[in-house]
Write an enzyme that holds these catalytic residues in place. Sequence first.
Site, PDB file in Angstrom:
ATOM      1  CD  GLU A   1      -2.014 -10.653   4.409  1.00  0.00           C
ATOM      2  OE1 GLU A   1      -1.598  -9.736   5.271  1.00  0.00           O
ATOM      3  OE2 GLU A   1      -2.808 -10.307   3.507  1.00  0.00           O
TER       4      GLU A   1
ATOM      5  CG  HIS B   1      -1.748  -1.362   1.263  1.00  0.00           C
ATOM      6  ND1 HIS B   1      -2.695  -1.994   0.349  1.00  0.00           N
ATOM      7  CD2 HIS B   1      -1.360  -2.391   2.284  1.00  0.00           C
ATOM      8  CE1 HIS B   1      -3.060  -3.037   0.866  1.00  0.00           C
ATOM      9  NE2 HIS B   1      -2.348  -3.358   1.860  1.00  0.00           N
TER      10      HIS B   1
ATOM     11  CG  HIS C   1       0.565  -6.882   2.071  1.00  0.00           C
ATOM     12  ND1 HIS C   1      -0.373  -6.011   1.615  1.00  0.00           N
ATOM     13  CD2 HIS C   1       1.577  -7.104   1.257  1.00  0.00           C
ATOM     14  CE1 HIS C   1       0.117  -5.583   0.626  1.00  0.00           C
ATOM     15  NE2 HIS C   1       1.010  -6.327   0.083  1.00  0.00           N
TER      16      HIS C   1
ATOM     17  CD  GLU D   1      -1.853  -3.816   5.073  1.00  0.00           C
ATOM     18  OE1 GLU D   1      -1.138  -4.865   4.417  1.00  0.00           O
ATOM     19  OE2 GLU D   1      -3.005  -3.782   4.831  1.00  0.00           O
TER      20      GLU D   1
END
Length: 227
Positions: free
Chosen positions: A190, A22, A114, A59
């Site tokens: 993750e 992101h 992430h 995040e």
Amino acid sequence: MPSSSSSDDVFAGAVVGIDPGHNGGNAGAPEVINELVWNGRSQSPCNTTGTATDDGYPETDFTWAVATKLAADLRESGAKVVMTRDSNDGVGPCIDERAKIINDAKADVAIDIHADGAAASERGYSLLIPVPSGTNDEVVEPSRRYAQLLRTEMRKTGMPLASYLGEGGFVERDDLAGLNLTTVPQVLLETGNMRNAEDARLLKSDRFQARTAAAIKRAMAAYLRSR
């Protein structure tokens, strides 16, 4: 101070790709991040905003913190580091461009960092791994070997292995541009579930972020030595 250990020596001359998921400015630019791009199999949004903890820690801040710690450690060990973004207050790049940046650098190994936004009752880290797309075929098996090494190293950080995603912490994904379009060994980590209170405490911790960066680096070193 740079270490002289053999785990560091393997990075001399190596090229490492780091993709911090992101970007901090994505939420303010929906017209950019909602544009459709090719993900290797179909069309997907250029990017997304990512998730956040219940108290608002984003995040993007987590991925940037781990990425910059990892990059600094790798550079001290002699690696050339290629980042897909150079700040945490911009927009994008799009997911296809992120893959291109790492591919064009001919990275020896790469990580996509992430954190998840699952149900609050779920905990733990998982490794998202590629399935053959035509583009990534030659690096699917190397990526999976690398994922196994990363799973082992992440166990040392204090974050448990996720039981709610995939099998044994591994999740096959055919819808992610970073995995579909990669031509280098790459895994999407993750790191934990931001919506779980225990995971969130870890994810916001500078100490855990440093442990995660160290775990990724050790896994990369083990993969590079094993080639």
